[in-house]
Design a protein around this motif. Structure first.
Motif, PDB file in Angstrom:
ATOM      1  N   GLN A 147       0.852  -1.179   0.000  1.00 56.44           N
ATOM      2  CA  GLN A 147       0.000   0.000   0.000  1.00 56.44           C
ATOM      3  C   GLN A 147       0.896   1.240   0.000  1.00 56.44           C
ATOM      4  OE1 GLN A 147      -3.451   0.139  -0.103  1.00 56.44           O
ATOM      5  NE2 GLN A 147      -3.087   2.312  -0.451  1.00 56.44           N
ATOM      6  N   TRP A 148       0.957   1.910  -1.139  1.00 59.60           N
ATOM      7  CA  TRP A 148       1.820   3.087  -1.235  1.00 59.60           C
ATOM      8  C   TRP A 148       1.187   4.251  -0.489  1.00 59.60           C
ATOM      9  CZ3 TRP A 148       6.544   2.455  -3.125  1.00 59.60           C
ATOM     10  CH2 TRP A 148       6.794   1.396  -4.010  1.00 59.60           C
ATOM     11  N   LEU A 149       2.038   5.038   0.136  1.00 54.97           N
ATOM     12  CA  LEU A 149       1.612   6.225   0.872  1.00 54.97           C
ATOM     13  C   LEU A 149       2.265   7.459   0.247  1.00 54.97           C
ATOM     14  CD1 LEU A 149       2.049   4.856   4.494  1.00 54.97           C
ATOM     15  CD2 LEU A 149      -0.092   5.076   3.207  1.00 54.97           C
ATOM     16  N   PRO A 150       1.690   8.638   0.457  1.00 52.54           N
ATOM     17  CA  PRO A 150       2.291   9.850  -0.117  1.00 52.54           C
ATOM     18  C   PRO A 150       3.754  10.042   0.258  1.00 52.54           C
ATOM     19  CG  PRO A 150       0.092  10.341   0.673  1.00 52.54           C
ATOM     20  CD  PRO A 150       0.400   8.934   1.110  1.00 52.54           C
ATOM     21  N   ARG A 151       4.126   9.675   1.463  1.00 54.98           N
ATOM     22  CA  ARG A 151       5.521   9.885   1.886  1.00 54.98           C
ATOM     23  C   ARG A 151       6.497   8.924   1.206  1.00 54.98           C
ATOM     24  NH1 ARG A 151       3.152   7.881   6.713  1.00 54.98           N
ATOM     25  NH2 ARG A 151       3.767   5.733   7.222  1.00 54.98           N
ATOM     26  N   ASP A 152       5.983   7.864   0.542  1.00 51.92           N
ATOM     27  CA  ASP A 152       6.842   6.963  -0.223  1.00 51.92           C
ATOM     28  C   ASP A 152       7.266   7.582  -1.551  1.00 51.92           C
ATOM     29  OD1 ASP A 152       6.523   4.931   1.698  1.00 51.92           O
ATOM     30  OD2 ASP A 152       4.629   4.311   0.759  1.00 51.92           O
ATOM     31  N   ILE A 153       6.594   8.670  -1.941  1.00 51.35           N
ATOM     32  CA  ILE A 153       6.829   9.325  -3.229  1.00 51.35           C
ATOM     33  C   ILE A 153       7.653  10.585  -2.997  1.00 51.35           C
ATOM     34  CG2 ILE A 153       5.733  10.407  -5.235  1.00 51.35           C
ATOM     35  CD1 ILE A 153       3.178   8.779  -4.427  1.00 51.35           C
ATOM     36  N   THR A 154       8.689  10.748  -3.789  1.00 50.58           N
ATOM     37  CA  THR A 154       9.505  11.963  -3.750  1.00 50.58           C
ATOM     38  C   THR A 154       9.482  12.605  -5.125  1.00 50.58           C
ATOM     39  OG1 THR A 154      10.980  11.025  -2.078  1.00 50.58           O
ATOM     40  CG2 THR A 154      11.797  12.919  -3.311  1.00 50.58           C
ATOM     41  N   VAL A 155       9.237  13.909  -5.156  1.00 51.15           N
ATOM     42  CA  VAL A 155       9.220  14.669  -6.408  1.00 51.15           C
ATOM     43  C   VAL A 155      10.370  15.657  -6.365  1.00 51.15           C
ATOM     44  CG1 VAL A 155       7.852  16.111  -7.954  1.00 51.15           C
ATOM     45  CG2 VAL A 155       6.699  14.440  -6.464  1.00 51.15           C
ATOM     46  N   ILE A 156      11.333  15.478  -7.261  1.00 58.89           N
ATOM     47  CA  ILE A 156      12.526  16.322  -7.302  1.00 58.89           C
ATOM     48  C   ILE A 156      12.495  17.170  -8.561  1.00 58.89           C
ATOM     49  CG2 ILE A 156      15.048  16.357  -7.418  1.00 58.89           C
ATOM     50  CD1 ILE A 156      13.987  15.398  -4.744  1.00 58.89           C
ATOM     51  N   SER A 157      12.677  18.476  -8.409  1.00 61.39           N
ATOM     52  CA  SER A 157      12.635  19.376  -9.563  1.00 61.39           C
ATOM     53  C   SER A 157      13.848  20.295  -9.639  1.00 61.39           C
ATOM     54  CB  SER A 157      11.352  20.214  -9.540  1.00 61.39           C
ATOM     55  OG  SER A 157      11.247  20.926  -8.316  1.00 61.39           O
ATOM     56  N   VAL A 158      14.939  19.884  -9.008  1.00 63.45           N
ATOM     57  CA  VAL A 158      16.208  20.612  -9.117  1.00 63.45           C
ATOM     58  C   VAL A 158      17.314  19.595  -9.353  1.00 63.45           C
ATOM     59  CG1 VAL A 158      15.529  22.582  -7.690  1.00 63.45           C
ATOM     60  CG2 VAL A 158      16.555  20.563  -6.620  1.00 63.45           C
ATOM     61  N   ASN A 159      18.379  20.054 -10.013  1.00 62.82           N
ATOM     62  CA  ASN A 159      19.514  19.157 -10.235  1.00 62.82           C
ATOM     63  C   ASN A 159      20.562  19.348  -9.139  1.00 62.82           C
ATOM     64  OD1 ASN A 159      20.905  21.527 -10.894  1.00 62.82           O
ATOM     65  ND2 ASN A 159      20.797  21.169 -13.097  1.00 62.82           N
ATOM     66  N   ALA A 160      21.706  18.698  -9.301  1.00 67.88           N
ATOM     67  CA  ALA A 160      22.746  18.750  -8.270  1.00 67.88           C
ATOM     68  C   ALA A 160      23.287  20.162  -8.059  1.00 67.88           C
ATOM     69  CB  ALA A 160      23.884  17.799  -8.637  1.00 67.88           C
ATOM     70  N   ARG A 161      23.124  21.024  -9.076  1.00 66.22           N
ATOM     71  CA  ARG A 161      23.594  22.403  -8.965  1.00 66.22           C
ATOM     72  C   ARG A 161      22.530  23.339  -8.410  1.00 66.22           C
ATOM     73  NH1 ARG A 161      26.729  23.194 -14.771  1.00 66.22           N
ATOM     74  NH2 ARG A 161      28.264  21.489 -14.491  1.00 66.22           N
ATOM     75  N   GLY A 162      21.365  22.794  -8.071  1.00 65.92           N
ATOM     76  CA  GLY A 162      20.293  23.618  -7.542  1.00 65.92           C
ATOM     77  C   GLY A 162      19.482  24.336  -8.585  1.00 65.92           C
ATOM     78  N   ARG A 163      19.641  23.969  -9.869  1.00 68.40           N
ATOM     79  CA  ARG A 163      18.891  24.603 -10.948  1.00 68.40           C
ATOM     80  C   ARG A 163      17.603  23.840 -11.216  1.00 68.40           C
ATOM     81  NH1 ARG A 163      22.654  26.010 -15.984  1.00 68.40           N
ATOM     82  NH2 ARG A 163      20.714  27.072 -16.502  1.00 68.40           N
ATOM     83  N   SER A 164      16.553  24.573 -11.584  1.00 63.70           N
ATOM     84  CA  SER A 164      15.269  23.941 -11.858  1.00 63.70           C
ATOM     85  C   SER A 164      15.354  23.044 -13.086  1.00 63.70           C
ATOM     86  CB  SER A 164      14.198  25.015 -12.079  1.00 63.70           C
ATOM     87  OG  SER A 164      13.978  25.755 -10.899  1.00 63.70           O
ATOM     88  N   VAL A 165      14.763  21.865 -12.999  1.00 64.19           N
ATOM     89  CA  VAL A 165      14.697  20.900 -14.094  1.00 64.19           C
ATOM     90  C   VAL A 165      13.291  20.309 -14.082  1.00 64.19           C
ATOM     91  CG1 VAL A 165      17.162  20.347 -14.050  1.00 64.19           C
ATOM     92  CG2 VAL A 165      15.566  19.046 -12.611  1.00 64.19           C
ATOM     93  N   PRO A 166      12.874  19.629 -15.177  1.00 62.86           N
ATOM     94  CA  PRO A 166      11.568  18.960 -15.143  1.00 62.86           C
ATOM     95  C   PRO A 166      11.489  17.996 -13.971  1.00 62.86           C
ATOM     96  CG  PRO A 166      12.411  19.032 -17.383  1.00 62.86           C
ATOM     97  CD  PRO A 166      13.518  19.520 -16.497  1.00 62.86           C
ATOM     98  N   PRO A 167      10.366  17.972 -13.265  1.00 57.41           N
ATOM     99  CA  PRO A 167      10.260  17.120 -12.078  1.00 57.41           C
ATOM    100  C   PRO A 167      10.420  15.635 -12.412  1.00 57.41           C
ATOM    101  CG  PRO A 167       8.474  18.728 -12.141  1.00 57.41           C
ATOM    102  CD  PRO A 167       9.154  18.792 -13.474  1.00 57.41           C
ATOM    103  N   THR A 168      11.051  14.918 -11.477  1.00 57.08           N
ATOM    104  CA  THR A 168      11.186  13.467 -11.564  1.00 57.08           C
ATOM    105  C   THR A 168      10.533  12.850 -10.337  1.00 57.08           C
ATOM    106  OG1 THR A 168      13.269  13.615 -12.774  1.00 57.08           O
ATOM    107  CG2 THR A 168      12.804  11.529 -11.681  1.00 57.08           C
TER     108      THR A 168
END
Length: 247
Positions: A76-97
């Motif tokens: 049973q997946w929960l919201p906290r199991d999901i992570t949405v990342i929208s910055v790269n290693a340099r802190g720049r905005s990128v399409p969310p993953t």
């Protein structure tokens, strides 16, 4: 991850989405990485934009995971199991993953927010590039004078569409999100062709070129992206869906 083979959208009025996102304390539904990132955000508007966007994405992903077309889920997946990342290693905005338990998922994601609206879209189809944008009514005329191309201004003069400015601007933003790569947003490098109140095309000029000169659109390497519009309670929404890498 098996799911519906189409674009799914979720969102609405800003106040309504934020009410959903804060009904339970965010610390309970954000992943550990998201909690750390949220703590670093400055300013209530930016925090609300970020929080509302992630609530919309997680709502969509959970619906995808529970789709009846899928095999019985192992857990049973929960919201906290999901992570949405929208910055790269340099802190720049990128399409969310989207990550599930730390594993990146092959899901196209796009998030948009305005003064009155927050919305997200996802698509699990391979090679789909996705962009969504929302614009409230009352978009300023300054957008036209500064960022619209010759042909876009001519279309506005000819049609007198009350939604004309938000229609073209939302398409430019959605197209950029779908196909921008590492390129800086230059609205003049995207030209919108309105075909109806519901659909159109956005043409994306080669890197470094603007299309204020109508002749630039005829170049062979110009990219074409389908646009779909929808009226919302507070303005207009545009979705750009490109089913292969932009070319």
């Amino acid at each position: 991850m098996i799911g519906r083979e189409s674009t799914q959208e979720y969102g609405g009025a800003r106040d309504a989405i934020l009410a959903q996102a804060t009904r339970v304390p965010p610390a309970q539904w954000l992943s550990p990485a998201e909690r750390d990132w949220f703590a670093e955000l400055a300013g209530p508007r930016r925090r609300d934009d970020w929080l509302g966007g992630r609530w919309c994405v997680k709502t969509l992903v959970l619906a995808l995971l529970s789709d009846r077309a899928q095999p019985v889920p192992r857990r049973q997946w929960l919201p906290r199991d999901i992570t949405v990342i929208s910055v790269n290693a340099r802190g720049r905005s990128v399409p969310p993953t989207v990550y599930l338990d730390g594993q990146a998922q092959a899901i196209a994601v796009s998030i948009a927010h305005s003064a009155r609206q927050i919305v997200a879209a996802i698509d699990p189809r391979p090679a789909v590039r996705l962009g969504i944008d929302v614009v409230d009514l009352g978009a300023p005329q300054a957008l036209v004078n500064t960022w619209f191309t010759f042909r876009e201004r001519a279309w506005l003069d000819q049609h007198r569409d009350p939604f004309g400015i938000p229609r073209i601007w939302s398409a430019k933003e959605a197209c950029y999100k779908a196909c921008h790569g590492s390129r800086t947003f230059d609205p003049r490098s995207i030209e919108v062709e309105v075909r109806s109140a519901f659909d159109g095309l956005a043409r994306f000029a080669p890197a470094g070129d603007a299309v204020a000169d109508p002749r630039a659109i005829g170049q062979r390497d110009t990219r074409t992206v389908p646009i779909r519009w929808r009226r919302t309670a507070h303005g207009l929404q545009a979705v750009a869906i490109f089913e292969e890498l932009c070319r």
